[in-house]
Design a protein around this motif. Structure first.
Motif, PDB file in Angstrom:
ATOM      1  N   SER A  55     -55.758  15.358  -7.057  1.00 22.56           N
ATOM      2  CA  SER A  55     -55.183  15.788  -8.331  1.00 22.56           C
ATOM      3  C   SER A  55     -53.825  16.439  -8.120  1.00 22.56           C
ATOM      4  O   SER A  55     -52.879  16.208  -8.895  1.00 22.56           O
ATOM      5  N   GLN A 103     -59.396   5.150  -7.889  1.00 20.67           N
ATOM      6  CA  GLN A 103     -59.216   6.574  -7.607  1.00 20.67           C
ATOM      7  C   GLN A 103     -58.080   7.161  -8.433  1.00 20.67           C
ATOM      8  O   GLN A 103     -58.180   8.304  -8.902  1.00 20.67           O
ATOM      9  N   ASN A 129     -56.705   6.007 -11.443  1.00 22.99           N
ATOM     10  CA  ASN A 129     -56.961   6.041 -12.884  1.00 22.99           C
ATOM     11  C   ASN A 129     -57.818   7.227 -13.311  1.00 22.99           C
ATOM     12  O   ASN A 129     -57.478   7.926 -14.272  1.00 22.99           O
ATOM     13  N   PRO A 130     -58.943   7.508 -12.628  1.00 24.96           N
ATOM     14  CA  PRO A 130     -59.753   8.661 -13.033  1.00 24.96           C
ATOM     15  C   PRO A 130     -59.000   9.985 -12.926  1.00 24.96           C
ATOM     16  O   PRO A 130     -59.198  10.884 -13.743  1.00 24.96           O
ATOM     17  N   ARG A 131     -58.113  10.114 -11.910  1.00 27.78           N
ATOM     18  CA  ARG A 131     -57.347  11.353 -11.777  1.00 27.78           C
ATOM     19  C   ARG A 131     -56.377  11.511 -12.943  1.00 27.78           C
ATOM     20  O   ARG A 131     -56.241  12.594 -13.514  1.00 27.78           O
ATOM     21  N   HIS A 181     -56.673  10.237 -15.934  1.00 25.25           N
ATOM     22  CA  HIS A 181     -57.441  10.515 -17.149  1.00 25.25           C
ATOM     23  C   HIS A 181     -57.951  11.953 -17.175  1.00 25.25           C
ATOM     24  O   HIS A 181     -57.906  12.619 -18.215  1.00 25.25           O
ATOM     25  N   LYS A 182     -58.411  12.455 -16.039  1.00 25.58           N
ATOM     26  CA  LYS A 182     -58.936  13.830 -15.995  1.00 25.58           C
ATOM     27  C   LYS A 182     -57.823  14.841 -16.237  1.00 25.58           C
ATOM     28  O   LYS A 182     -58.003  15.811 -16.983  1.00 25.58           O
TER      29      LYS A 182
END
Length: 285
Positions: free
Chosen positions: A29, A57, A59-61, A63-64
């Motif tokens: 992050s 790996q 994309n989720p970071r 979005h979060k």
């Protein structure tokens, strides 16, 4: 659950810091935030800068961090989508710099050969990796409440620490996180071996906690460098972690990050530096 016996203001600061650390603790992050610190980028511009991250790996970071209000997705057209820091994300950069300073001072570095001088010198660690290594020490469950309680109370027995940090749980539940903090060099036993206290490295985390507490409360972390305890300051306003996300502004580059940050702080290596195993008692990467 906040430790018992702390003042309401101190417990509020602790909750804010714990929540803030949880927002940026997942691995990579910080690398994403630092990649976006100069200007908004399109996905295909971010990807080469973090080439070791697969789409699953990265994309989720993104979005979060967007859900947390630190990154905003801007869509200029159907095929032109950018990611950039919000005001709130930009305000976090000096706080991360404070954590990087602590890590650079207190985390061990491996000696490597300098081909130009022929001397062995401490390895140069990217600032983003210094920050993530430090987060790995202070974000495990119960770590921050234990460190905070020891700072407020001084030497405390394991039983009393368990009662403060984990009320309602058995006294043995505190031993595992306490043992880890001891192995990492943030906590130590006192001379009589009956109580625990912060090491010099553990005590020096106070400016880091102060900076995160200020940021989470929507204050400028101007007092972080003084080492003043968060609980000693006045508190006002709504938690920054609970405020609505602002629209992504057009920020001048000079205001987007501390002046001390350079691209080499993020990309001085081809990829992230892996944690270096050390003997028990040292501050580990």
């Amino acid at each position: 659950m906040a430790p018992t016996g702390l003042s309401r203001a101190t417990a509020t600061d602790l909750a804010r810091v714990t929540e803030s650390l949880d927002m940026i603790a997942p691995r990579w992050s910080v690398w994403v935030l630092m990649t976006l610190h100069e200007q908004p980028l399109r996905y295909h511009e971010i990807k080469p800068k973090l080439a070791w991250l697969a789409d699953g790996q990265l994309n989720p970071r993104l979005h979060k961090l967007t859900d947390a209000g630190l990154v905003e997705r801007g869509q200029l057209s159907q095929r032109h989508v950018t990611y950039g820091l919000t005001n709130r994300g930009a305000a976090l950069m000096p706080v991360l710099d404070t954590l990087a300073t602590w890590a650079g001072t207190h985390l061990e570095k491996e000696l490597v050969l300098n081909p130009q001088t022929g001397q062995r010198e401490p390895e140069r660690i990217p600032k983003a990796q210094d920050i993530e290594d430090a987060l790995g020490l202070i974000t495990p469950r119960h770590a921050t409440p234990i460190l905070w309680t020891l700072r407020e109370r001084g030497p405390v027995s394991a039983r009393d620490l368990a009662a403060a940090v984990l009320p309602g749980s058995g006294p043995t539940t505190v031993y595992q996180p306490l043992r880890q903090l001891t192995d990492d060099g943030l906590v130590e036993r006192t001379a009589g071996q009956s109580t625990y206290q912060l090491t010099a490295a553990g005590r020096s985390l106070n400016p880091v906690h102060a900076a995160f507490a200020d940021w989470a409360a929507g204050r400028t972390p101007a007092r972080a460098a003084s080492g003043q305890a968060p609980s000693a300051r006045k508190r006002h306003g709504q938690w920054a972690t609970h405020t609505a996300r602002p629209a992504m502004p057009a920020r001048p580059a000079a205001a987007s990050a501390p002046a001390t940050w350079k691209n080499s702080d993020l990309f001085s290596h081809g990829g992230p530096v892996r944690p270096m195993p050390t003997a028990a008692g040292g501050r580990r990467r």
